[in-house]
Design an enzyme around this catalytic site. Structure first.
Site, PDB file in Angstrom:
ATOM      1  N   SER A   1      -3.233   4.829   5.831  1.00  0.00           N
ATOM      2  CA  SER A   1      -2.266   4.194   7.274  1.00  0.00           C
ATOM      3  C   SER A   1      -0.762   4.259   7.378  1.00  0.00           C
ATOM      4  CB  SER A   1      -2.689   2.841   7.263  1.00  0.00           C
ATOM      5  OG  SER A   1      -4.105   2.724   7.580  1.00  0.00           O
TER       6      SER A   1
ATOM      7  N   HIS B   1      -3.905   6.810  11.597  1.00  0.00           N
ATOM      8  CA  HIS B   1      -4.469   8.027  11.031  1.00  0.00           C
ATOM      9  C   HIS B   1      -4.464   8.868  11.918  1.00  0.00           C
ATOM     10  CE1 HIS B   1      -6.073   6.054   7.220  1.00  0.00           C
ATOM     11  NE2 HIS B   1      -5.848   4.899   7.552  1.00  0.00           N
TER      12      HIS B   1
ATOM     13  N   HIS C   1     -13.090   5.652   5.319  1.00  0.00           N
ATOM     14  CA  HIS C   1     -13.513   4.407   4.530  1.00  0.00           C
ATOM     15  C   HIS C   1     -14.828   4.049   4.684  1.00  0.00           C
ATOM     16  CE1 HIS C   1      -9.231   4.368   6.157  1.00  0.00           C
ATOM     17  NE2 HIS C   1      -8.776   3.810   4.929  1.00  0.00           N
TER      18      HIS C   1
ATOM     19  N   TYR D   1     -15.819   1.010   5.297  1.00  0.00           N
ATOM     20  CA  TYR D   1     -16.154   0.044   6.132  1.00  0.00           C
ATOM     21  C   TYR D   1     -16.325   0.777   7.691  1.00  0.00           C
ATOM     22  CZ  TYR D   1     -10.842   0.704   7.374  1.00  0.00           C
ATOM     23  OH  TYR D   1      -9.861   1.237   7.487  1.00  0.00           O
ATOM     24  N   GLU D   2     -16.054   1.974   7.606  1.00  0.00           N
ATOM     25  CA  GLU D   2     -16.092   2.674   8.804  1.00  0.00           C
ATOM     26  C   GLU D   2     -17.816   3.010   9.230  1.00  0.00           C
ATOM     27  OE1 GLU D   2     -13.070   5.740  10.237  1.00  0.00           O
ATOM     28  OE2 GLU D   2     -12.558   5.594   8.208  1.00  0.00           O
TER      29      GLU D   2
ATOM     30  N   ALA E   1      -1.915   2.249   2.004  1.00  0.00           N
ATOM     31  CA  ALA E   1      -1.093   0.824   2.486  1.00  0.00           C
ATOM     32  C   ALA E   1      -1.956  -0.074   2.125  1.00  0.00           C
ATOM     33  CB  ALA E   1      -0.830   0.965   4.190  1.00  0.00           C
TER      34      ALA E   1
ATOM     35  N   MET F   1      -8.329  -1.332   0.808  1.00  0.00           N
ATOM     36  CA  MET F   1      -9.519  -0.818   1.225  1.00  0.00           C
ATOM     37  C   MET F   1     -10.071   0.680   1.225  1.00  0.00           C
ATOM     38  SD  MET F   1      -9.673  -2.919   4.994  1.00  0.00           S
ATOM     39  CE  MET F   1      -8.869  -4.743   5.141  1.00  0.00           C
ATOM     40  N   SER F   2      -9.384   1.159   0.196  1.00  0.00           N
ATOM     41  CA  SER F   2      -9.537   2.496   0.160  1.00  0.00           C
ATOM     42  C   SER F   2      -9.091   2.906  -1.443  1.00  0.00           C
ATOM     43  CB  SER F   2      -8.667   3.454   1.186  1.00  0.00           C
ATOM     44  OG  SER F   2      -7.276   3.302   0.738  1.00  0.00           O
TER      45      SER F   2
ATOM     46  N   ASN G   1       2.540  -5.673   3.319  1.00  0.00           N
ATOM     47  CA  ASN G   1       2.627  -7.125   3.441  1.00  0.00           C
ATOM     48  C   ASN G   1       2.264  -7.910   2.213  1.00  0.00           C
ATOM     49  OD1 ASN G   1      -0.421  -5.741   4.516  1.00  0.00           O
ATOM     50  ND2 ASN G   1      -0.743  -7.538   3.629  1.00  0.00           N
TER      51      ASN G   1
ATOM     52  N   HIS H   1      -2.794  -5.021  11.903  1.00  0.00           N
ATOM     53  CA  HIS H   1      -2.545  -3.689  11.373  1.00  0.00           C
ATOM     54  C   HIS H   1      -1.363  -3.135  11.989  1.00  0.00           C
ATOM     55  CE1 HIS H   1      -4.300   0.157  10.300  1.00  0.00           C
ATOM     56  NE2 HIS H   1      -4.083   0.733  11.437  1.00  0.00           N
TER      57      HIS H   1
HETATM   58  N1  HPA Z   1      -5.468  -6.068   2.213  1.00  0.00           N
HETATM   59  C1  HPA Z   1      -6.161  -5.240   2.419  1.00  0.00           C
HETATM   60  N2  HPA Z   1      -5.898  -3.875   2.989  1.00  0.00           N
HETATM   61  C2  HPA Z   1      -4.606  -3.988   3.175  1.00  0.00           C
HETATM   62  C3  HPA Z   1      -3.769  -4.981   3.240  1.00  0.00           C
HETATM   63  C4  HPA Z   1      -4.305  -6.062   2.842  1.00  0.00           C
HETATM   64  O1  HPA Z   1      -3.429  -7.070   2.770  1.00  0.00           O
HETATM   65  N3  HPA Z   1      -2.549  -4.503   3.896  1.00  0.00           N
HETATM   66  C5  HPA Z   1      -2.854  -3.270   4.086  1.00  0.00           C
HETATM   67  N4  HPA Z   1      -4.080  -2.751   3.835  1.00  0.00           N
END
Ligand code: HPA
Length: 269
Positions: A28, A59, A81, A83-84, A111, A209-210, A233, A245
């Site tokens: 991302s 993306h 992903h 989750y998609e 990310a 998540m990847s 973050n 996001h």
């Molecule tokens: N958690 C999960 N996936 C993420 C995060 C997070 O804090 N930040 C960017 N992708």
């Protein structure tokens, strides 16, 4: 799956005749890194047989072949992903296609959220190991020995040599570089405070998540892996504000400039 991999590889070979040796997966907000590629040939995921199509904000959703110096690269600007709704096999098909095309090393970026209190948003972390909390993985089911062994070793899922090279590059460029363990959650919700507390205790430095499925498949296929996580973050409960996001993409864009500088040096080696 093997036939699909061959078909996809054949298709791509018919479009781009040079042999790539390095694969690069951009997470991302990191698609800006494609600007370092010369003599680009770009093809949208939707036009590639057996590739799922992803349309996430931040993306790009295309495959780019090209060169940097003496290196020929295959770059995924965007990834798939769990989750998609994609299966682990769909997510990792591009990894086996890379292997079939002649790639020896894959650089996987993402990310993610920082858990280690020494980290701050904008940091770049070399991934030294992963914790798979996705509840599944791409190797489930019958094993095809043509792709890899039944029980792959995971002593060194991310190459120590590659990490050492990147540390030296970061030092020379005066870029502060972190190193740590990446925990892969299924998503798409940002983890709860309790979940972050739990994985912090487990030894995770960052969460996302990847990356984990691709890393597992790459090790299965015998590819060397360099994993790079951008801390966009701090994870839930560590930062007090809520996740967004758009902010993740913005932070990744900014860190992407430093990451591009490092990758240029790395690919030039
Ligand atoms: N958690 C999960 N996936 C993420 C995060 C997070 O804090 N930040 C960017 N992708």
């Amino acid at each position: 799956m093997y036939d699909q991999i061959l078909e996809t590889a054949q298709f791509l070979k018919s479009k781009y005749t040079q042999t790539p040796t390095i694969g690069l997966i951009l997470g991302s907000g990191l698609s800006g890194i494609v600007d370092l590629i010369e003599d680009k040939y770009e093809i949208p995921f939707k036009d590639i047989p057996h590739f799922p199509t992803s349309s996430l904000e931040g993306h790009k959703g295309s495959l780019i072949f090209g060169t940097y110096g003496h290196k020929t690269l295959m770059v995924m600007a965007g990834r798939f992903h769990h989750y998609e709704g994609f299966t682990q096999k769909q997510i990792t098909l591009p990894i086996y296609v890379m292997k079939t095309l002649g790639i020896e090393e894959v650089i996987i970026t993402n990310a993610c959220g920082g858990i280690n209190l020494d980290f701050e948003p904008g940091d770049i972390m070399l991934i030294e190991d992963f914790i798979n909390l996705m509840g599944t993985n791409p190797l489930i089911g019958e094993n095809d020995e043509r792709l890899g062994v039944r029980f792959p070793d995971m002593t060194e899922p991310y190459s120590v040599d590659s990490r050492n090279k990147m540390k030296e590059i970061a030092h020379n460029l005066n870029i502060d570089i972190k190193e740590g363990v990446y925990a892969g959650f299924m998503g798409p919700y940002y983890e709860t405070k309790a979940e972050i507390k739990m994985i912090k205790t487990m030894g995770a430095d960052a969460v996302g998540m990847s990356t984990v499925p691709e890393t597992i498949a790459a090790n299965h296929a015998g590819l060397s892996v360099l994993g790079i996580a951008v801390i966009t973050n701090m994870a839930t409960g560590i930062q007090t504000k809520k996740h967004d996001h758009k902010h993740v993409v913005k932070m990744a864009n900014e860190a992407g400039i430093r990451l591009t500088a490092m990758l240029k040096e790395y690919l030039g080696m």
